[in-house]
Design an enzyme around this catalytic site. Structure first.
Site, PDB file in Angstrom:
ATOM      1  CG  HIS A 241       2.260 -15.989   2.236  1.00 21.04           C
ATOM      2  ND1 HIS A 241       1.248 -15.772   3.131  1.00 21.04           N
ATOM      3  CD2 HIS A 241       1.937 -15.280   1.115  1.00 21.04           C
ATOM      4  CE1 HIS A 241       0.344 -14.956   2.588  1.00 21.04           C
ATOM      5  NE2 HIS A 241       0.728 -14.649   1.366  1.00 21.04           N
TER       6      HIS A 241
ATOM      7  CE  LYS B  47      -5.064  -6.766  -1.087  1.00 26.84           C
ATOM      8  NZ  LYS B  47      -4.213  -7.979  -1.079  1.00 26.84           N
TER       9      LYS B  47
ATOM     10  NE  ARG C 266      -2.755 -17.603  -5.012  1.00 23.07           N
ATOM     11  CZ  ARG C 266      -3.317 -16.617  -4.324  1.00 23.07           C
ATOM     12  NH1 ARG C 266      -3.675 -16.813  -3.070  1.00 23.07           N
ATOM     13  NH2 ARG C 266      -3.556 -15.463  -4.874  1.00 23.07           N
TER      14      ARG C 266
ATOM     15  CB  SER D 283      -4.207 -13.962   3.572  1.00 23.82           C
ATOM     16  OG  SER D 283      -2.822 -14.200   3.516  1.00 23.82           O
TER      17      SER D 283
HETATM   18  O1  PNS Z   1      -0.106  -9.806  -0.770  1.00 24.47           O
HETATM   19  P1  PNS Z   1      -0.561  -8.809  -1.785  1.00 24.47           P
HETATM   20  O2  PNS Z   1      -1.555  -7.855  -1.169  1.00 24.47           O
HETATM   21  O3  PNS Z   1      -1.059  -9.446  -3.046  1.00 24.47           O
HETATM   22  O4  PNS Z   1       0.748  -7.931  -2.180  1.00 24.47           O
HETATM   23  C1  PNS Z   1       0.685  -6.891  -3.121  1.00 24.47           C
HETATM   24  C2  PNS Z   1       2.008  -6.082  -3.173  1.00 24.47           C
HETATM   25  C3  PNS Z   1       2.391  -5.613  -1.783  1.00 24.47           C
HETATM   26  C4  PNS Z   1       3.093  -6.968  -3.723  1.00 24.47           C
HETATM   27  C5  PNS Z   1       1.766  -4.877  -4.129  1.00 24.47           C
HETATM   28  O5  PNS Z   1       0.565  -4.249  -3.785  1.00 24.47           O
HETATM   29  C6  PNS Z   1       2.902  -3.847  -4.117  1.00 24.47           C
HETATM   30  O6  PNS Z   1       3.989  -4.108  -4.560  1.00 24.47           O
HETATM   31  N1  PNS Z   1       2.592  -2.661  -3.554  1.00 24.47           N
HETATM   32  C7  PNS Z   1       3.542  -1.577  -3.395  1.00 24.47           C
HETATM   33  C8  PNS Z   1       3.211  -0.382  -4.292  1.00 24.47           C
HETATM   34  C9  PNS Z   1       3.891  -0.501  -5.617  1.00 24.47           C
HETATM   35  O7  PNS Z   1       5.094  -0.625  -5.748  1.00 24.47           O
HETATM   36  N2  PNS Z   1       3.095  -0.492  -6.716  1.00 24.47           N
HETATM   37  C10 PNS Z   1       3.608  -0.578  -8.057  1.00 24.47           C
HETATM   38  C11 PNS Z   1       3.629  -1.995  -8.587  1.00 24.47           C
HETATM   39  S1  PNS Z   1       1.966  -2.561  -8.949  1.00 24.47           S
END
Ligand code: PNS
Length: 159
Positions: free
Chosen positions: A17, A41, A90, A128
């Site tokens: 990150h 999660k 990645r 993570s």
């Molecule tokens: O680290 P992660 O868990 O892969 O991050 C995921 C994240 C936070 C980027 C994604 O879940 C997100 O943007 N969530 C907010 C809800 C949202 O906007 N959803 C619509 C787009 S899929």
């Protein structure tokens, strides 16, 4: 001013990150690292713990801010006047999900641009979840996370 948001769970923040945040901060005027607070999660670290660790490990990056958000990312971005979304890729395995999210965000707000960076190959295997799995069994994670995160993991798994 070009404001970019780097969203995620950051449970906890890893060197992978940090590599993306640092590189983003070299390109954009401001990078907001945004922790999603209402994820489905089940996290290991509380939002407060994740924010504190992120603040500590990005302290030397002057144009990086750490914040929390709930709900839709595009709504948060509008509120912050950020038009760029930074993501690290990645491997091919990340691609399909990221493409889907980029398409959804593009549909929800056509002004939002998703900006992908290839993760440093050094961290291509890192996540993570992997870090938590290793730390749970008391194996060293010093090559994977910054020292404050290593300490926090030790404290979490100490019995
Ligand atoms: O680290 P992660 O868990 O892969 O991050 C995921 C994240 C936070 C980027 C994604 O879940 C997100 O943007 N969530 C907010 C809800 C949202 O906007 N959803 C619509 C787009 S899929």
């Amino acid at each position: 001013m070009r404001i970019a948001v780097c969203p995620g769970s950051f449970d906890p923040v890893t060197y992978g990150h940090l590599d993306i945040v640092r590189r983003g901060a070299n390109i954009f005027d401001k990078v907001i690292v945004a922790v999603l607070t209402n994820s489905k999660k089940q996290p290991l670290f509380t939002v407060e713990e994740r924010l504190a660790l992120l603040k500590e490990v990005t302290a030397e990056l002057d144009n990086v801010e750490v914040d929390a958000f709930a709900g839709l990312l595009v709504d948060y971005m509008r509120q912050k006047q950020a038009k760029v979304l930074i993501k690290g890729l990645r491997a091919v395995s990340d691609f399909e999900y990221e493409m889907q999210m980029a398409a959804v965000n593009q549909k929800l707000d056509p002004e939002v641009e998703t900006f992908f960076m290839m993760t440093n190959p050094r961290y291509s295997y890192l996540s993570s979840s992997i870090v938590k799995e290793i730390a749970r069994y008391a194996a060293p994670v010093s090559d994977l996370v910054p020292p404050p995160v290593e300490q926090a993991l030790k404290a979490k798994f100490a019995r």
